[in-house]
Design a protein around this motif. Structure first.
Motif, PDB file in Angstrom:
ATOM      1  N   ASP A 101      -3.352  25.743 -44.996  1.00 41.95           N
ATOM      2  CA  ASP A 101      -4.406  24.545 -45.716  1.00 41.95           C
ATOM      3  C   ASP A 101      -5.661  25.036 -46.115  1.00 41.95           C
ATOM      4  OD1 ASP A 101      -5.302  22.576 -47.257  1.00 41.95           O
ATOM      5  OD2 ASP A 101      -4.375  21.218 -45.820  1.00 41.95           O
ATOM      6  N   SER A 102      -6.281  25.509 -47.125  1.00 37.14           N
ATOM      7  CA  SER A 102      -7.487  25.781 -47.383  1.00 37.14           C
ATOM      8  C   SER A 102      -8.495  24.613 -47.077  1.00 37.14           C
ATOM      9  CB  SER A 102      -7.656  26.345 -48.946  1.00 37.14           C
ATOM     10  OG  SER A 102      -7.631  25.336 -49.804  1.00 37.14           O
ATOM     11  N   SER A 103      -8.095  23.418 -47.028  1.00 40.86           N
ATOM     12  CA  SER A 103      -9.105  22.491 -46.729  1.00 40.86           C
ATOM     13  C   SER A 103      -9.358  22.392 -45.219  1.00 40.86           C
ATOM     14  CB  SER A 103      -8.274  20.996 -47.126  1.00 40.86           C
ATOM     15  OG  SER A 103      -7.395  20.706 -46.467  1.00 40.86           O
ATOM     16  N   GLU A 104      -8.748  23.062 -44.602  1.00 42.41           N
ATOM     17  CA  GLU A 104      -9.075  23.284 -43.060  1.00 42.41           C
ATOM     18  C   GLU A 104     -10.269  24.415 -42.955  1.00 42.41           C
ATOM     19  OE1 GLU A 104      -5.564  24.003 -40.804  1.00 42.41           O
ATOM     20  OE2 GLU A 104      -4.683  21.984 -41.459  1.00 42.41           O
ATOM     21  N   TYR A 105     -10.551  25.018 -44.124  1.00 42.15           N
ATOM     22  CA  TYR A 105     -11.327  26.160 -43.860  1.00 42.15           C
ATOM     23  C   TYR A 105     -12.631  26.226 -44.817  1.00 42.15           C
ATOM     24  CZ  TYR A 105      -7.522  28.243 -41.248  1.00 42.15           C
ATOM     25  OH  TYR A 105      -6.621  28.602 -40.234  1.00 42.15           O
ATOM     26  N   LEU A 106     -12.365  25.455 -45.910  1.00 41.35           N
ATOM     27  CA  LEU A 106     -13.347  25.470 -46.854  1.00 41.35           C
ATOM     28  C   LEU A 106     -13.998  24.156 -47.001  1.00 41.35           C
ATOM     29  CD1 LEU A 106     -11.577  27.591 -49.695  1.00 41.35           C
ATOM     30  CD2 LEU A 106     -13.063  28.540 -47.703  1.00 41.35           C
TER      31      LEU A 106
ATOM     32  N   GLU B 284      -5.355  42.777 -49.150  1.00 43.31           N
ATOM     33  CA  GLU B 284      -5.200  41.507 -50.318  1.00 43.31           C
ATOM     34  C   GLU B 284      -3.716  40.895 -49.888  1.00 43.31           C
ATOM     35  OE1 GLU B 284      -5.645  41.471 -54.363  1.00 43.31           O
ATOM     36  OE2 GLU B 284      -7.637  42.719 -54.281  1.00 43.31           O
ATOM     37  N   ALA B 285      -2.921  41.560 -49.624  1.00 45.47           N
ATOM     38  CA  ALA B 285      -1.479  41.435 -49.112  1.00 45.47           C
ATOM     39  C   ALA B 285      -1.395  40.472 -48.062  1.00 45.47           C
ATOM     40  CB  ALA B 285      -0.531  42.458 -48.935  1.00 45.47           C
ATOM     41  N   GLU B 286      -2.283  40.789 -46.932  1.00 47.55           N
ATOM     42  CA  GLU B 286      -2.446  40.029 -45.717  1.00 47.55           C
ATOM     43  C   GLU B 286      -3.218  38.663 -46.162  1.00 47.55           C
ATOM     44  OE1 GLU B 286      -4.762  40.377 -41.496  1.00 47.55           O
ATOM     45  OE2 GLU B 286      -4.282  42.045 -42.454  1.00 47.55           O
ATOM     46  N   GLU B 287      -4.087  38.733 -46.791  1.00 49.23           N
ATOM     47  CA  GLU B 287      -4.878  37.562 -47.384  1.00 49.23           C
ATOM     48  C   GLU B 287      -3.946  36.578 -47.990  1.00 49.23           C
ATOM     49  OE1 GLU B 287      -8.952  36.010 -49.290  1.00 49.23           O
ATOM     50  OE2 GLU B 287      -8.666  37.981 -49.412  1.00 49.23           O
ATOM     51  N   ARG B 288      -3.393  36.998 -48.865  1.00 45.31           N
ATOM     52  CA  ARG B 288      -2.400  36.264 -49.815  1.00 45.31           C
ATOM     53  C   ARG B 288      -1.395  35.672 -48.841  1.00 45.31           C
ATOM     54  NH1 ARG B 288      -2.182  39.388 -53.699  1.00 45.31           N
ATOM     55  NH2 ARG B 288      -0.588  41.046 -52.679  1.00 45.31           N
ATOM     56  N   ALA B 289      -0.781  36.273 -47.621  1.00 42.54           N
ATOM     57  CA  ALA B 289       0.333  35.821 -46.820  1.00 42.54           C
ATOM     58  C   ALA B 289      -0.379  34.639 -46.053  1.00 42.54           C
ATOM     59  CB  ALA B 289       0.824  36.973 -45.980  1.00 42.54           C
ATOM     60  N   PHE B 290      -1.482  34.950 -45.588  1.00 44.90           N
ATOM     61  CA  PHE B 290      -2.121  33.848 -44.737  1.00 44.90           C
ATOM     62  C   PHE B 290      -2.416  32.585 -45.504  1.00 44.90           C
ATOM     63  CE2 PHE B 290      -6.230  31.461 -43.674  1.00 44.90           C
ATOM     64  CZ  PHE B 290      -6.060  31.468 -42.068  1.00 44.90           C
ATOM     65  N   TRP B 291      -2.916  32.681 -46.957  1.00 41.30           N
ATOM     66  CA  TRP B 291      -3.239  31.389 -47.742  1.00 41.30           C
ATOM     67  C   TRP B 291      -1.710  30.670 -48.217  1.00 41.30           C
ATOM     68  CZ3 TRP B 291      -7.362  29.306 -46.558  1.00 41.30           C
ATOM     69  CH2 TRP B 291      -8.537  29.835 -46.275  1.00 41.30           C
ATOM     70  N   GLU B 292      -1.053  31.580 -48.118  1.00 40.72           N
ATOM     71  CA  GLU B 292       0.398  30.789 -48.388  1.00 40.72           C
ATOM     72  C   GLU B 292       0.933  29.941 -47.322  1.00 40.72           C
ATOM     73  OE1 GLU B 292       3.072  34.087 -49.310  1.00 40.72           O
ATOM     74  OE2 GLU B 292       2.412  34.715 -51.288  1.00 40.72           O
TER      75      GLU B 292
ATOM     76  N   ARG C  92     -15.711  17.039 -40.899  1.00 37.76           N
ATOM     77  CA  ARG C  92     -15.013  17.553 -39.536  1.00 37.76           C
ATOM     78  C   ARG C  92     -15.392  18.913 -39.677  1.00 37.76           C
ATOM     79  NH1 ARG C  92      -9.785  16.707 -42.592  1.00 37.76           N
ATOM     80  NH2 ARG C  92      -9.286  18.751 -43.400  1.00 37.76           N
ATOM     81  N   PRO C  93     -15.627  19.565 -38.468  1.00 36.65           N
ATOM     82  CA  PRO C  93     -15.680  21.021 -38.245  1.00 36.65           C
ATOM     83  C   PRO C  93     -14.634  21.992 -38.892  1.00 36.65           C
ATOM     84  CG  PRO C  93     -15.677  19.939 -35.838  1.00 36.65           C
ATOM     85  CD  PRO C  93     -15.103  18.859 -37.169  1.00 36.65           C
ATOM     86  N   ARG C  94     -14.888  22.818 -39.516  1.00 36.08           N
ATOM     87  CA  ARG C  94     -14.087  23.666 -40.364  1.00 36.08           C
ATOM     88  C   ARG C  94     -13.463  24.944 -39.461  1.00 36.08           C
ATOM     89  NH1 ARG C  94     -12.559  20.628 -44.574  1.00 36.08           N
ATOM     90  NH2 ARG C  94     -14.453  19.684 -45.123  1.00 36.08           N
ATOM     91  N   LYS C  95     -12.406  25.459 -39.834  1.00 32.83           N
ATOM     92  CA  LYS C  95     -11.893  26.694 -39.078  1.00 32.83           C
ATOM     93  C   LYS C  95     -12.522  27.924 -39.689  1.00 32.83           C
ATOM     94  CE  LYS C  95      -7.424  24.870 -37.957  1.00 32.83           C
ATOM     95  NZ  LYS C  95      -6.018  24.966 -38.046  1.00 32.83           N
ATOM     96  N   THR C  96     -12.719  28.941 -38.878  1.00 31.87           N
ATOM     97  CA  THR C  96     -13.287  30.137 -39.392  1.00 31.87           C
ATOM     98  C   THR C  96     -12.321  30.817 -40.324  1.00 31.87           C
ATOM     99  OG1 THR C  96     -14.879  30.254 -37.494  1.00 31.87           O
ATOM    100  CG2 THR C  96     -14.404  32.259 -38.765  1.00 31.87           C
TER     101      THR C  96
END
Length: 91
Positions: free
Chosen positions: A25-30, A14-22, A3-7
């Motif tokens: 679901d990474s499977s929607e992006y990778l 890093e704090a903003e990235e950490r909050a995002f991945w918390e 299926r198409p992946r989200k960007t």
């Protein structure tokens, strides 16, 4: 069919990235089917403390041998065990 992946968004910190991945679901992006194996040879292996009962005479002989080699006896025991396991796996 994959299926198409989200960007993955751009992160300001890093704090903003950490909050995002918390919260996402990474499977929607990778696409893990495209992942490449990697090796990290310089990482220190994790260890686990164990209790090992040895006859006093054997422990004393190991300590004497370790002293001759100028190394801690526990390190010598680990080296001997690793060598033996390696040899067993080769043969």
């Amino acid at each position: 069919m994959s299926r198409p992946r989200k960007t993955v968004p751009e992160f300001k910190s890093e704090a903003e990235e950490r909050a995002f991945w918390e919260t996402h679901d990474s499977s929607e992006y990778l696409d893990l089917s495209q992942a490449v194996p990697t090796s990290l040879p310089n990482l220190k292996p994790s260890t686990k403390t164990i209790s090992l009962r040895l006859p006093v005479s054997l422990l004393e002989r190991i300590k004497i041998e370790a002293n001759k080699r100028d190394m801690p006896y526990q390190s010598l025991i680990k080296a001997w065990l690793a060598k033996d396991v390696e040899e067993k796996n080769k043969g």
